[in-house]
Each structure stands twice: as C-alpha cells, then as structure tokens.
Design an enzyme around this catalytic site. Sequence first.
Site, PDB file in Angstrom:
ATOM      1  N   TRP A 153     -57.137  61.141 100.516  1.00 21.43           N
ATOM      2  CA  TRP A 153     -55.834  61.374  99.811  1.00 21.43           C
ATOM      3  C   TRP A 153     -55.527  62.643  99.236  1.00 21.43           C
ATOM      4  O   TRP A 153     -54.305  62.561  98.973  1.00 21.43           O
ATOM      5  CB  TRP A 153     -56.161  60.354  98.469  1.00 21.43           C
ATOM      6  CG  TRP A 153     -57.343  60.800  97.672  1.00 21.43           C
ATOM      7  CD1 TRP A 153     -58.427  60.098  97.570  1.00 21.43           C
ATOM      8  CD2 TRP A 153     -57.357  61.943  96.713  1.00 21.43           C
ATOM      9  NE1 TRP A 153     -59.497  61.008  96.641  1.00 21.43           N
ATOM     10  CE2 TRP A 153     -58.617  61.823  96.093  1.00 21.43           C
ATOM     11  CE3 TRP A 153     -56.496  62.922  96.186  1.00 21.43           C
ATOM     12  CZ2 TRP A 153     -59.273  62.931  95.376  1.00 21.43           C
ATOM     13  CZ3 TRP A 153     -56.712  63.896  95.514  1.00 21.43           C
ATOM     14  CH2 TRP A 153     -58.350  64.019  95.067  1.00 21.43           C
ATOM     15  N   ASN A 154     -56.336  63.634  99.501  1.00 18.82           N
ATOM     16  CA  ASN A 154     -55.576  64.968  98.629  1.00 18.82           C
ATOM     17  C   ASN A 154     -54.698  65.676  99.776  1.00 18.82           C
ATOM     18  O   ASN A 154     -53.911  66.253  99.447  1.00 18.82           O
ATOM     19  CB  ASN A 154     -56.878  65.825  98.488  1.00 18.82           C
ATOM     20  CG  ASN A 154     -57.802  66.157  99.691  1.00 18.82           C
ATOM     21  OD1 ASN A 154     -57.879  65.317 100.677  1.00 18.82           O
ATOM     22  ND2 ASN A 154     -58.524  67.256  99.648  1.00 18.82           N
ATOM     23  N   GLU A 252     -66.325  65.746 107.583  1.00 19.13           N
ATOM     24  CA  GLU A 252     -65.714  66.985 106.852  1.00 19.13           C
ATOM     25  C   GLU A 252     -66.029  66.602 105.367  1.00 19.13           C
ATOM     26  O   GLU A 252     -64.953  65.756 104.881  1.00 19.13           O
ATOM     27  CB  GLU A 252     -64.294  67.468 107.219  1.00 19.13           C
ATOM     28  CG  GLU A 252     -64.025  68.807 106.554  1.00 19.13           C
ATOM     29  CD  GLU A 252     -63.053  68.717 105.823  1.00 19.13           C
ATOM     30  OE1 GLU A 252     -63.439  69.015 104.462  1.00 19.13           O
ATOM     31  OE2 GLU A 252     -61.958  68.726 105.674  1.00 19.13           O
ATOM     32  N   LEU A 253     -66.978  67.201 104.828  1.00 18.23           N
ATOM     33  CA  LEU A 253     -67.367  66.462 103.363  1.00 18.23           C
ATOM     34  C   LEU A 253     -67.242  67.460 102.240  1.00 18.23           C
ATOM     35  O   LEU A 253     -66.280  68.343 102.321  1.00 18.23           O
ATOM     36  CB  LEU A 253     -68.875  65.954 103.660  1.00 18.23           C
ATOM     37  CG  LEU A 253     -69.032  65.185 104.799  1.00 18.23           C
ATOM     38  CD1 LEU A 253     -70.630  65.013 105.208  1.00 18.23           C
ATOM     39  CD2 LEU A 253     -68.511  63.900 104.844  1.00 18.23           C
ATOM     40  N   CYS A 286     -60.691  70.583  99.425  1.00 19.87           N
ATOM     41  CA  CYS A 286     -62.229  70.594  99.804  1.00 19.87           C
ATOM     42  C   CYS A 286     -62.618  72.041 100.014  1.00 19.87           C
ATOM     43  O   CYS A 286     -63.828  72.082  99.752  1.00 19.87           O
ATOM     44  CB  CYS A 286     -62.455  69.824 100.917  1.00 19.87           C
ATOM     45  SG  CYS A 286     -61.343  70.379 102.573  1.00 19.87           S
ATOM     46  N   GLU A 387     -69.053  69.959  92.904  1.00 17.10           N
ATOM     47  CA  GLU A 387     -67.731  70.276  93.267  1.00 17.10           C
ATOM     48  C   GLU A 387     -66.898  69.715  92.051  1.00 17.10           C
ATOM     49  O   GLU A 387     -66.793  68.437  91.850  1.00 17.10           O
ATOM     50  CB  GLU A 387     -67.476  69.554  94.541  1.00 17.10           C
ATOM     51  CG  GLU A 387     -66.161  69.869  95.241  1.00 17.10           C
ATOM     52  CD  GLU A 387     -65.914  69.187  96.272  1.00 17.10           C
ATOM     53  OE1 GLU A 387     -65.112  69.558  97.165  1.00 17.10           O
ATOM     54  OE2 GLU A 387     -66.314  68.296  96.560  1.00 17.10           O
ATOM     55  N   GLU A 464     -62.562  70.655 113.129  1.00 15.30           N
ATOM     56  CA  GLU A 464     -61.237  70.188 113.416  1.00 15.30           C
ATOM     57  C   GLU A 464     -60.224  71.496 113.430  1.00 15.30           C
ATOM     58  O   GLU A 464     -60.584  72.720 112.809  1.00 15.30           O
ATOM     59  CB  GLU A 464     -60.565  69.413 112.182  1.00 15.30           C
ATOM     60  CG  GLU A 464     -61.121  67.997 112.179  1.00 15.30           C
ATOM     61  CD  GLU A 464     -60.628  67.202 110.948  1.00 15.30           C
ATOM     62  OE1 GLU A 464     -60.801  65.955 111.146  1.00 15.30           O
ATOM     63  OE2 GLU A 464     -60.319  67.836 110.125  1.00 15.30           O
TER      64      GLU A 464
END
Length: 484
Positions: A153-154, A252-253, A286, A387, A464
């Site tokens: 969502w970001n 991608e965490l 992120c 985080e 990516e």
Amino acid sequence: MSDKYSSKWNFMWIFGQKVTLPVTVAVRNPATGEVTGHVPKGGQAETTLAIEAAWRSFPQWSRMPAKDRAVYLLDWADRILDNREELAALLTQEQGKPLAEARGEIEGAAEFVRWYAEEGKRAYGELIPASRPRQRILVMRQPVGVAGLITPWNFPAAMVTRKAAPALAAGCTVVLKPAKQTPQIAVALFQHLMDTGIPAGVANLVTGDAVAIGGALLSDPRVRKISFTGSTEVGKNLMRQAADQVKRLSLELGGNAPVIVFPDADLDKAANAIVSNKFENCGQVCNGINVIYVHKEIAGPLTEKIVTLVKRLKIGNGMDPEVTMGPLIDETARAKVEAYVADAVEKGARVRTGGYRLETGGCQFGSFYAPTVLEGVTREMALTREEVFGPVAPVVEFESEEEVLAYSNETSFGLAAYFFTRDTSRVFRMAEGLEFGMVAVNGTSLSVPQAPFGGIKESGTGREGGHHGLEDYMEYKYVALTLE
C-alpha cells in the site's frame, strides 16, 4: 464523497473483462476517514478463474516476439502519462501522500514500463564453446510462466508496474493482488493496460480477501512464480507455503536502514537528503532511513539543521498543494509509531520536535502524527532495532568508523544503507563493509529502473529493476546439440 469516487473503480480484471461482485470492500482516505470508493471482495474462486485465464493466455503471449510485446507496454506507459493527473489524485485520496509525491510516483511507474518494454528485447541467450567436435551448447532464456504479483500500500502505483512490466516483458502472464488499503489505483492502471488492446487473460487483477487470494496463488501449480513486497513476517510465511511446490519467489521485505554522517561530510547536503528521505510518504518507505548515526563531533550542528528543516514541513490532506507530508496509512500504524516514541522517551531520548498526534487544524479526522526528531537515542531503544515505518528520526552518536559499521550490520535486515563522507578511501571501505543490498553514498535516492533494487538477509531475495529484474521472471534452459 461523490459517486465518481465511490463506484468508478469497483471491478476486477479477469480474462480482459471487468468483473463485479455483490459484496464489496470500502476504501478510505487516511487523511479524512471518508470512503473514497469500493472494490469487489474477491476470494479463492475469482483467483482461480484469473489463474485459468493467465494459464490459457501464456502460450500465445510467451511466443510473441519481444518487440511486439513492447508495443503494448510502450502504449501503456503513454496512457499512464497522459492520465497522470487523474491517477495522482486517485492515489492521494486512497493512500494519503501529498499530490506532488503521487504525481512523481505515477511518472516513475510509467518510466518502469517504458524501460522494460525495451529491456525485454535484450533477453539474450548464450552459445558456449563445446567440449568436442560437432557439439553445440546453447542456453536459452524463457519466461517462467504464470506469475502471481502481490503489491503493497505504500507505493501502490509504482509497485504495480515494477512487478507487472518485467513480468510481461519477459513473456509471463500475470495475476495481481493489490493491497486492501489501496486497490483502486491498481484497477485504474490496469484499465489503461487493457485499453492498449493487450490479449485477454495476459494481465488479470483480483481484489478482496488477502488470505484467500494469496492462498489460491500459492496452492495452484499453474502459478510458477510469486513476487511479493511487504513485511518480513508475511514474506517468511509465503516462503514456507511456496516450498510445497518449490515455487519461485521474489521477496522485497522489511528494512532497518541506517544513514551515517561522518565529520568531513557536507552537513547541509546531508541534512536535506536525510529529511527528504526520512519524511517521504510520512516515513512509510521500505528503504527509508530508520536510524541517523552522526559522529559526535558534528552531532549538534547536524541535528539543528535537521530540526529546522523538519519544522518547515506542512502536514495535512495531500490534496492541498502546499502540504508536504500526509497521514500514516491507518490508526494501527499511528499507534505503532506512538509506542516506539514512548519507549524511547521512557529510556532517556529527548524530543526535539514533534512526538505527538496531530488532531486539530484539519488533521482531526485522519491518522496524522507530527514529524519527530529524537536525540539522546541509544541502541537499547526499540526504534533502533525495529522498522518504525513512520515520521520519526532518531539521532544516535558514534565515535569511530569501526564502531558505526558494527552497529549498522548488527540488524537482521539488509535492504538499504546510506552514508555521507568526502573521504574516497572511506567510501570504498564503507560500501564494501555495509551488509546491505543497496548502498547510497552522499545521497539518499535509490529507486531507478536500470538498477537492481532489493535486499539481503531478512530483507528478501530477488531484485526489481535492471536486467536483474527481468531475469527474475525467466528460466535458463541448457540445450546440448550434436550435429548429424
């Protein structure tokens, strides 16, 4: 909210058709709490139909010459740019970020599509020198198959194209599940993709029940690849489920990005870059800075510069063109930020600015939190190890290069790191020593189409961007040929 926003994007895409359902999910503006629209509450049945459509369309799409696939992608990029203002407004209304940031995200989304339209033409194979006469060794690169794409969502527009563009350029067909908080921008982007005349079933989109949709993508053997951006916790769960079919994954965490400022740095440049990165999208990035490590010789002056810049930020509804920082995505996110700040203050941190909810002056209906700078932060405080994902900038002092390198590498995450110095030797020592997938020197911007974006350790696997992002959607096939 007007009917324009309540119903315009209330559908999914399956086999080139708009699909509606009687049960829908409301989408809310985090700046106002108002409903901005609805999307269908799809689940396993709809996802299975979408997988079937992608699977049936794969032979035609995968065999199409790359230059012909590029025609559709280039047209898609043009349509995104031609409609950037409407798309940016939609993005701001469901995600909350300032309109200027939303417009930049839309333009970036189109840039990824355009880049991969061209890169898909360069998926070269190899001819390897043989071991004996009349033998030829060939390596072909072929699309992996149906790809399940799960976006966050970001950055709900950019992440759609960062995943869909390389997948489609490689010859894969796709089923995309957007985040429940921000599904409308994905539906709108797919509308423009469908308007290119792309063959039915090549690109499909399902909204609704995340668990049911994700479960269907993971359990169906026709889906050979999953690309996911989100939390480390969810990523680990996907890895466990994907193991049953040895399904390929790109993850991608989470991150815990440090920025390190050495005494020889340009402090004005560092302060501006840090604030730009840290408070973009209300800190919900992120690869956003999580901890600011400052050498003790310059801690005071640099912190003052950062505080001055942060106090100039204007907080409010992103549709206001003067606003430079919007709300957090929801109340849960705000409560999490509050808890981190409270823990730090209880353990001795000092609030230089911010440190509270914003609930007046147009912010009373949204999930706003004042941009915050903390000094006197120690590494025993939770926000240095976890985080934060919010507008909080903790300043930690250090004394030596060895010390700060050790501090930075202690985290289980390894997405991004930043540092500022004019010492060329230090540039190489730090760039090589930091255990992160991406490192920026004397700047804090990393996302470009031509470079591989991604992390190591618990920040994920795969990339990516760049030709690396295309390769993540392709298989290598070795052919041993003996001439007659």
